[in-house]
Design an enzyme around this catalytic site. Structure first.
Site, PDB file in Angstrom:
ATOM      1  N   ASN A   1      -4.076   7.653 -43.939  1.00 14.62           N
ATOM      2  CA  ASN A   1      -3.404   6.883 -42.888  1.00 14.62           C
ATOM      3  C   ASN A   1      -3.659   5.402 -43.133  1.00 14.62           C
ATOM      4  O   ASN A   1      -4.797   4.965 -43.222  1.00 14.62           O
ATOM      5  CB  ASN A   1      -3.943   7.291 -41.512  1.00 14.62           C
ATOM      6  CG  ASN A   1      -3.106   6.747 -40.378  1.00 14.62           C
ATOM      7  OD1 ASN A   1      -2.466   5.698 -40.499  1.00 14.62           O
ATOM      8  ND2 ASN A   1      -3.088   7.448 -39.270  1.00 14.62           N
TER       9      ASN A   1
ATOM     10  N   CYS B   1       0.617   7.928 -39.389  1.00 18.85           N
ATOM     11  CA  CYS B   1       0.482   9.383 -39.231  1.00 18.85           C
ATOM     12  C   CYS B   1       1.847  10.024 -38.980  1.00 18.85           C
ATOM     13  O   CYS B   1       2.090  11.165 -39.378  1.00 18.85           O
ATOM     14  CB  CYS B   1      -0.498   9.723 -38.110  1.00 18.85           C
ATOM     15  SG  CYS B   1      -0.216   8.850 -36.571  1.00 18.85           S
TER      16      CYS B   1
ATOM     17  N   HIS C   1      -1.122  10.142 -31.585  1.00 15.43           N
ATOM     18  CA  HIS C   1      -1.367  10.580 -32.956  1.00 15.43           C
ATOM     19  C   HIS C   1      -0.374  11.682 -33.318  1.00 15.43           C
ATOM     20  O   HIS C   1       0.019  12.487 -32.477  1.00 15.43           O
ATOM     21  CB  HIS C   1      -2.803  11.103 -33.076  1.00 15.43           C
ATOM     22  CG  HIS C   1      -3.166  11.502 -34.468  1.00 15.43           C
ATOM     23  ND1 HIS C   1      -3.142  10.620 -35.526  1.00 15.43           N
ATOM     24  CD2 HIS C   1      -3.545  12.706 -34.984  1.00 15.43           C
ATOM     25  CE1 HIS C   1      -3.494  11.262 -36.628  1.00 15.43           C
ATOM     26  NE2 HIS C   1      -3.744  12.521 -36.317  1.00 15.43           N
TER      27      HIS C   1
ATOM     28  N   ASP D   1      -3.451  16.947 -40.919  1.00  9.75           N
ATOM     29  CA  ASP D   1      -3.794  15.852 -40.009  1.00  9.75           C
ATOM     30  C   ASP D   1      -4.263  14.672 -40.848  1.00  9.75           C
ATOM     31  O   ASP D   1      -5.448  14.506 -41.118  1.00  9.75           O
ATOM     32  CB  ASP D   1      -4.888  16.316 -39.048  1.00  9.75           C
ATOM     33  CG  ASP D   1      -5.143  15.308 -37.933  1.00  9.75           C
ATOM     34  OD1 ASP D   1      -4.576  14.204 -37.989  1.00  9.75           O
ATOM     35  OD2 ASP D   1      -5.918  15.616 -37.012  1.00  9.75           O
TER      36      ASP D   1
END
Length: 1113
Positions: A206, A211, A457, A474
């Site tokens: 990131n 993201c 997020h 993630d």
């Protein structure tokens, strides 16, 4: 001691009965109280074990109880009767008894547990502690260092008068609930977590707020057909930072081959984004559209052409069908994704049903059918074909008319693993061709947003293989995912209200987080296309140049890492000699900031000082007995001087020790002065232990200043007695410079840059506080006439004047502000910080061959070095104020930047005027030309028009009338009259001027002029230039769109993607269809027409923190 093991089946849930005292043997009550089942976890086993201790005082300091098994794992209780690091507290731990040697480093077991100590005769007298832990090879035991106080063990525990230990006898009980860990990361601290080894996949780093991009890129990566198509784009001659296709190929290749997470900086740089763009969250749908549009262009004429259309594009039909007559108006258009409502829809099927819901047009809202007049009709859309890969955008972010703001919809919205969409596709040839199972889809991706409208997020849950497992991507972390994580946890809405009342505070906080965590994009793959879409990528599918280039880079990176590791075995030694001192023309013995001063030697930490001295001597072509090595230190007054000579007693010492002993901790390298031993004398005796010999001799350095050449040079070192007079060295100094012995000279001590003090000839060196390593500067004594002549020539006549000059001396790079002018170049000029604005302008004017008053300066922004603000000409403004405060680099080191422009007029005249940037709009909004107009600040918009007209061309058959208006971030602000003063126009506004279109200027009485604006996705994302259109009597919207396209100058493909919405007074709005006739509506109710399409301009046309997405590469 003996043990009393007990087993129990999984605990059944019964209403909690509260009693005054409960026994540790009351399994049901104790389990619910101390280790209540965690609802989101799957229990493997829940059991109890008791350790009966008969003689407490006979126990060792560290005792382990008998092994017992729960959930298929071996356990034991670890006890410290006299404390573990806390001497007044008993320490008790639950310890895994599984073998440690040869154990898989990823081995673990997750358990919730409680440890209790109770009276052996009355088990209702007890103390307890509970916890949960991920037991691993590294953390194999977990528990309580402060379990209970030692002094209270045999005292009454409560009012009943019974102790925990009765005559040395007590019972320790362990309640253990073992949980399954299907994802492998339950309660993981993620220290040293390796995604590749745990899942076989790696994540994306990131950059700050990318993201949203990472989640989409991972989804596209695992759409193998798309990945293969990207690899087919020719990129052999491209640069990654300028080619989106090549940068994306590199990301995809690295995702497949890298052992660690992959960076995307190169990719975003190819988009044309700066670092600020990477800290802005964007809409994923908009980013997807812009990226696909860019790639489609790159795929034209290649083997990949048509791949995006084949994968993602379907067809939908918008129609209006009369009920009572045989008439239908319809339009078929392509779609790349489908936006589905969440609000008011409980399931995905509900959303599809809502999307194709039929609206009845009757009463006052009847449809005007060509040749049939006003008719009752049905209006709607229906899918004609669906693509192999469906990107479903769930409308979690919507514009709330009542609040006049964007809001996030967190309502519960369920989506299935499999869905048959045949009910939503029009009957016809395409549907028949698909067959009964041809419109069945399986879920392969869930893109999730966790947060609210203002931030949050993004992550993705993806199933890379047809029958494979689900994984959570993630950012840089990849973990396995359960079906509950894929489905239930992303429906949104949280727990029903009736379930919340019984929750603990911690569980309520978890629920609140779940409420704001929900799916916003779903990826479904058609079952009969799955094998083709997910077909594994072969090595032959990857361009050879890509593999070769990245493999070479990986090898280079590995070599660099090895060099870095090896560098840990070395440090640098900065070696300064008499030759360097002689050539130095500034403060100190040398300038530490100038990399070329002296020599830098790479020194192995374990080499001896003898080896180092040998290497130094060889470097200078001398024998070892011809040099002496001194350490250099920075004194408290920030000057660099010789400190200590390194003695022969350290010849066998390793250089690491030498650096530690004689160097400075704050410095990474070792700084040394090399003394050349030229002749017998004090210097060639035994190496002194300090700057001063035992007989009072010290080594000092001397510099000579020549005011006629403004040159300062070192003339070497001298050995003097501290008791000697300063004047005793005059003859020696004159000899060093080749001057007659009796030449009168002035001497100064160089104490620090701002302290150059004159020396008294009759004082001793000791009285003058001269110590070893100090520097003395001398010059010939000037007569009053010589001083006067030099001053008249603006020459620095004295040593203090010269040192003041070099203290204020800086080097400035003057860069052209407009880099499009090839005649202008960057000039590097040495100046004083105290130079005035006019003096700086004069110096640059000499280089440019222009009038100093025809130069304008602009300061540079500190973070990025780009032009910032115009520097106003003030006679008392100094250079140090013109440069960005706090970013001045001394002595020509670093970058001091000022931008300049050559002006056609004097800056005095310029500063009485205002610069306006005006954009002229041609016959189409696509035809733009920007003009900079310099006008007196007292002028009006009339003078703007007069100045602009000679630069533009009016249409011969046009209206010949001018319209002027301002725009801010795509929003119309004001239309100007000729008398409006220009000083009222704020610099943040964009000014547009156009020739009023003839259909608007000559509009008939029954024609209505309507404002139009552009937006992308929702009306808060405004962009481009607002404009006006005429609503003509009886004209269908189909015909009006022809005029729209002419006004845009847009190609058919892009125009086909534009969606039109009619906005009414009062906040109501409705989509426009081809057969709508706007003139039939009351003009007073029509507010504007909105055009929904992607912003390809790259302008910052966003209100708030978000900007329009653009991709240039």
């Amino acid at each position: 001691m003996d043990t009393r093991p007990e087993r129990l089946s999984p605990v059944s849930e019964k209403p909690l009965v509260i009693e005054e005292h409960h026994s540790v043997d009351d399994v049901e009550w104790m389990t619910k109280k101390l280790i209540p089942a965690m609802p989101d976890l799957e229990e493997r086993a829940c059991e109890i074990f008791q350790w009966d201790i008969k003689d407490w005082k006979s126990l060792d300091r560290r005792v382990t109880g008998p092994e017992f098994e729960i959930g298929g794992y071996k356990w034991r209780i670890l006890l410290f009767p006299l404390g573990n690091n806390v001497p007044d507290q008993v320490a008790v731990y639950l310890d895994s008894a599984e073998p440690r040697e040869g154990q898989d480093p990823n081995w673990h077991v997750c358990a919730q547990f409680a440890l209790l100590m109770s009276n052996p005769n009355d088990p209702t007298v007890y103390t307890s502690h509970n916890a949960h832990h991920r037991f691993t090879v590294v953390e194999a035991d977990w528990g309580f260092t402060r379990f209970t106080e030692i002094r209270k063990l045999e005292l009454p525990h409560d009012h009943r008068g019974l102790p925990l230990i009765d005559k040395g006898h007590t019972v320790i009980t362990a309640y253990v609930r073992v949980y399954e860990d299907p994802t492998g990361v339950l309660w993981h601290n993620f220290i040293d977590y390796d995604s590749k080894s745990m899942t076989g996949y790696v994540g994306l780093k990131n950059q700050g707020a990318t993201c949203y991009m990472n989640s989409l890129l991972q989804s596209l990566f695992f759409t193998n057909y798309f990945r293969k198509a990207v690899f087919e784009i020719p990129t052999a001659d491209d640069e990654p930072s300028k080619s989106v296709a090549l940068a994306l190929q590199r990301v995809f290749y690295q995702l497949a081959t890298n052992p660690h997470s992959v960076g995307t900086t190169e990719l975003t740089r190819s988009f044309g984004w700066n670092s600020l763009e990477s800290f802005m969250q964007h809409d994923v749908q908009e980013f997807n559209r812009v990226l696909q549009d860019n790639l489609e262009g790159k795929m034209k004429g290649t083997a990949a052409e048509g791949a995006i259309q084949k994968l993602f594009v379907g067809k939908m039909k918008s129609y209006i069908k009369c009920i009572n007559v045989d008439y239908e108006s319809s339009r078929v258009e392509n779609f790349y994704d489908i936006q589905l409502n969440v609000k008011g829809c409980k399931t995905l099927r509900d959303s599809f049903a809502d999307y194709i819901a039929v609206e009845t047009l009757d009463g006052e809202n009847k449809y005007h059918a060509e040749g049939h007049g006003l008719q009752d009709a049905k209006k709607g859309v229906i899918f004609e074909t669906l693509p192999p890969v469906l990107h479903l955008q769930l409308k979690r972010f919507e514009y709330d008319i009542e609040r006049d703001a964007m809001v996030k919809i967190n309502d519960r919205h369920e989506f299935p693993l499999e869905i048959d969409l045949a009910d939503f596709v029009a009957d016809g040839e395409e549907k028949q061709k698909a067959g009964p199972d041809g419109l069945k889809y399986t879920l392969h991706g869930v893109l999730v947003h966790s947060g609210d409208l203002h931030g949050g997020h993004y992550f993705a849950l993806l199933k890379p293989e047809r029958d494979g497992k689900w994984f959570k991507f993630d950012d840089d972390r990849v973990t396995m995912a359960t079906m509950k994580e894929v489905l239930n946890e992303n429906y949104g809405g949280g727990e029903p209200m009736e379930n919340i009342t019984g929750m603990t505070l911690a569980m309520r906080q978890i629920n609140r987080h779940k409420r704001f965590t929900n799916a916003y994009m779903l990826v479904y793959i058609r079952n009969n296309a799955m094998d083709e879409v997910l077909k594994p990528i072969a090595t032959s599918d990857i361009p050879e140049h890509l593999q070769r280039r990245l493999d070479d880079e990986r090898i280079a990176l590995e070599n660099k890492r090895k060099e870095r590791d090896e560098s840990m075995l070395y440090f640098n030694a900065r070696v300064i000699s008499d030759a360097d001192f002689k050539a130095h023309d500034g403060f100190d013995l040398f300038s530490p900031l100038v990399a070329t001063a002296g020599k830098t030697l790479k020194v192995r930490k374990q080499d001896t000082f003898a080896t180092f001295r040998e290497a130094v001597a060889a470097n200078y072509g001398l024998a070892e007995d011809q040099i002496r090595i001194w350490t250099l230190v920075k004194r408290q007054n920030d000057t660099v001087r010789t400190d200590l000579p390194i003695p022969d007693s350290d010849l066998s010492s390793p250089m690491e020790l030498i650096k530690e002993k004689y160097g400075t901790r704050a410095q990474a390298d070792l700084k040394c002065y090399i003394e050349f031993l030229e002749s017998p004398g004090p210097a060639n005796g035994k190496t002194p232990a300090s700057n001063e010999l035992s007989n009072g001799t010290i080594m000092i350095f001397a510099k000579y200043y020549d005011p006629y050449t403004s040159k300062l040079e070192g003339v070497g070192k001298l050995y003097v007695q501290k008791s000697a007079k300063v004047g005793d060295i005059v003859a020696t100094l004159n000899e060093r410079k080749g001057l007659p012995p009796n030449t009168p000279i002035k001497l100064f001590e160089e104490i620090k840059p701002t302290m150059i003090e004159p020396m008294k000839m009759k004082s001793s060196f000791q009285q003058s506080e001269i110590q070893g390593g100090d520097i003395i500067v001398f010059q010939k004594e000037l007569t009053p006439k010589e001083l006067s002549e030099l001053s008249a020539q603006n020459v620095r006549a004295t040593i203090p004047q010269y040192f003041e000059y070099i203290y204020n001396r800086i080097v400035v790079n003057f860069k052209p502000k407009n880099d499009e002018d090839a005649t202008l170049q960057t000039y590097t000029i040495e100046l004083s910080k105290k130079s005035t604005y006019d003096q700086v302008a004069m110096k640059l004017a000499e280089k440019l061959g222009t009038d100093p008053l025809h130069i304008q300066f602009t300061s540079a922004s500190s973070p990025n070095g780009l032009p910032k603000t115009t520097i106003k000409r003030l006679t008392n403004l100094h250079l140090q104020e013109m440069l960005a405060p706090g970013y001045i680099h001394q002595g020509g080191v670093g970058q001091n930047v000022i931008f300049y422009e050559k002006l056609d007029i004097s800056i005095v005249e310029l500063e009485s005027k205002q610069l306006l940037k005006v954009t002229w709009l041609g016959p189409t909004l696509k035809d733009e030309s920007t003009h900079e107009l310099l006008l007196p600040k007292t002028d009006t918009m009339n003078e703007v028009v007069e100045a602009l007209l000679p630069k533009v061309k009016l249409e011969p058959n046009g209206s010949q009338k001018i319209r002027m208006f301002s725009v801010y971030n795509g929003k119309f602000i004001k239309e100007y009259g000729r008398k409006d003063p220009i000083k009222t126009i704020h610099e943040s506004l964009s000014i547009y001027v156009e020739e009023i279109p003839t259909d608007i200027y000559f509009a008939k009485e029954d024609e209505h002029i309507v404002p139009c604006f552009h937006f992308s996705g929702d009306i808060s994302r405004l962009h481009s230039i607002p404009f006006k259109m005429v609503i003509k009597q009886g004209e269908t919207f189909r015909d009006m769109k022809v005029r729209f396209r002419e006004r845009f100058g847009m190609n058919e493909k892009d125009f086909a993607k534009v969606k039109f919405t009619l906005f009414h007074q009062g906040g109501k709005f409705s989509p426009l269809s081809d057969d709508d006739i706007l003139s039939d509506q009351d003009p007073s109710t029509i507010e504007s027409i909105g055009l929904d399409h992607i912003d390809k301009t790259g302008r910052s046309n966003r209100l708030g923190p978000e900007k329009a997405i653009f991709i240039r590469g």
